[in-house]
Structure formats: C-alpha cells, structure tokens
Design a protein around this motif. Structure first.
Motif, mmCIF file in Angstrom:
data_model
loop_
_atom_site.group_PDB
_atom_site.id
_atom_site.type_symbol
_atom_site.label_atom_id
_atom_site.label_comp_id
_atom_site.label_asym_id
_atom_site.label_seq_id
_atom_site.Cartn_x
_atom_site.Cartn_y
_atom_site.Cartn_z
ATOM 1 N N GLY A 104 0.827 -1.215 0.000
ATOM 2 C CA GLY A 104 0.000 0.000 0.000
ATOM 3 C C GLY A 104 0.859 1.261 0.000
ATOM 4 N N HIS A 105 1.898 1.258 0.806
ATOM 5 C CA HIS A 105 2.796 2.409 0.864
ATOM 6 C C HIS A 105 3.493 2.627 -0.476
ATOM 7 N N VAL A 106 3.952 1.552 -1.085
ATOM 8 C CA VAL A 106 4.628 1.660 -2.385
ATOM 9 C C VAL A 106 3.681 2.232 -3.440
ATOM 10 N N VAL A 107 2.441 1.783 -3.439
ATOM 11 C CA VAL A 107 1.465 2.316 -4.406
ATOM 12 C C VAL A 107 1.303 3.818 -4.202
ATOM 13 N N LEU A 108 1.148 4.247 -2.955
ATOM 14 C CA LEU A 108 0.957 5.674 -2.685
ATOM 15 C C LEU A 108 2.191 6.504 -3.053
ATOM 16 N N VAL A 109 3.372 6.019 -2.673
ATOM 17 C CA VAL A 109 4.564 6.823 -2.971
ATOM 18 C C VAL A 109 4.944 6.773 -4.447
ATOM 19 N N SER A 110 4.325 5.894 -5.212
ATOM 20 C CA SER A 110 4.593 5.819 -6.648
ATOM 21 C C SER A 110 3.733 6.785 -7.459
ATOM 22 N N THR A 111 2.721 7.353 -6.843
ATOM 23 C CA THR A 111 1.810 8.223 -7.589
ATOM 24 C C THR A 111 2.472 9.450 -8.218
#
Length: 153
Positions: free
Chosen positions: A102-109
C-alpha cells in the motif's frame, strides 16, 4: 562432537545455506524497518527530509488540496514509523506485506501525477523517479515477508 543444530556431515556450504534460510526474512524485516523508521523520523522535522516537498505536493494532489504542508509531512512520517514498528515487531507478516505494498502504491503516484518532473524522456527517470522506482524491491520484500508466515508453507 558437533555443535547444536549441525550434523556431522554438514559442510560449510550447507551451514551457510541453512544460516541464510533461517536469517533471511528476519534480516529483511530489520533492514526495511530501520529504513522506514529512519526516513519516517526525518519527516517529523521541517526540512529534515529531501523528499519533503514531493510528499507535501503529492498528498495535496491526492486529497484535492484538503491535506497539505505540515499535516501531509507529519502524516507520511507517522505512517512510515508505523510500518517500521510492524516490521520490527516480527508479527503479522501478511499485514506487514499489505502495508508495504500500500505504501509503495501511494509513494509511486508522483510518477503519474508529475510526469514532467519524473521523466525527461522514454525510460529516462529523474533522481526523484529513481528514488521511487527502487520501491519495486520493497514489493518483492513484501511478498517474501508474507510468504514467511507458517500457514503459507
């Protein structure tokens, strides 16, 4: 007489393989936990993180301007420190994996939200984009951590 945990015929390669198998996931959790704790702690202080501006702009864009500035920075700090605590607790490997992904998805935005800043051409990632893309390793780590749960085996 052999040491506890070893057999008479066990060679150096076998001992090293066993050591790697037994310590790999704990070392992975400790390494990621330290990084998340460190980077999260930096974000607690204004000007403490080189990613601060990007974090604030990303959170502002994702919340349509409702959350920004110090609240975005501190929220990111608390979430990263929380992930570190879960990693370092050596408990709930599946939840740990969910939090990491979840964190990776958010920081990839930002790769999508700010393409002009992230890409200077096809496959030419800026420094910030490279910083984000290295999180693909975090996804792999999350899968390994999730698979370490005894019921998965």
């Amino acid at each position: 007489m052999s040491r506890p945990g070893t057999t008479r015929g066990e060679g150096t390669r076998d001992r090293l393989t066993r050591l790697a198998r037994e310590s790999g996931v704990p070392l992975l959790r400790i390494g990621l936990g330290v990084v998340y704790l460190w980077f999260g702690a930096l974000k607690l202080f204004p000007g403490g993180s080189p990613a601060e501006d990007l974090v604030e702009r990303t959170v502002s864009a994702l919340t349509f301007g409702i959350v920004g500035g110090d609240l975005a920075r501190v929220g990111a700090a608390i979430s990263e420190i929380g992930i570190a605590v879960v990693l370092l607790s050596f408990r709930v490997p599946r939840w740990c994996a969910v939090l990491l992904i979840g964190h990776v998805v958010l920081v990839s935005t930002p790769l999508v939200l700010f393409p002009g800043e992230m890409w200077s051409g096809p496959l030419r990632a800026s420094f910030e984009a490279q910083y984000i893309l290295k999180n693909l390793v975090t996804v792999a780590a999350a899968v390994v951590i999730a698979s370490s749960h005894p019921r998965v085996r």
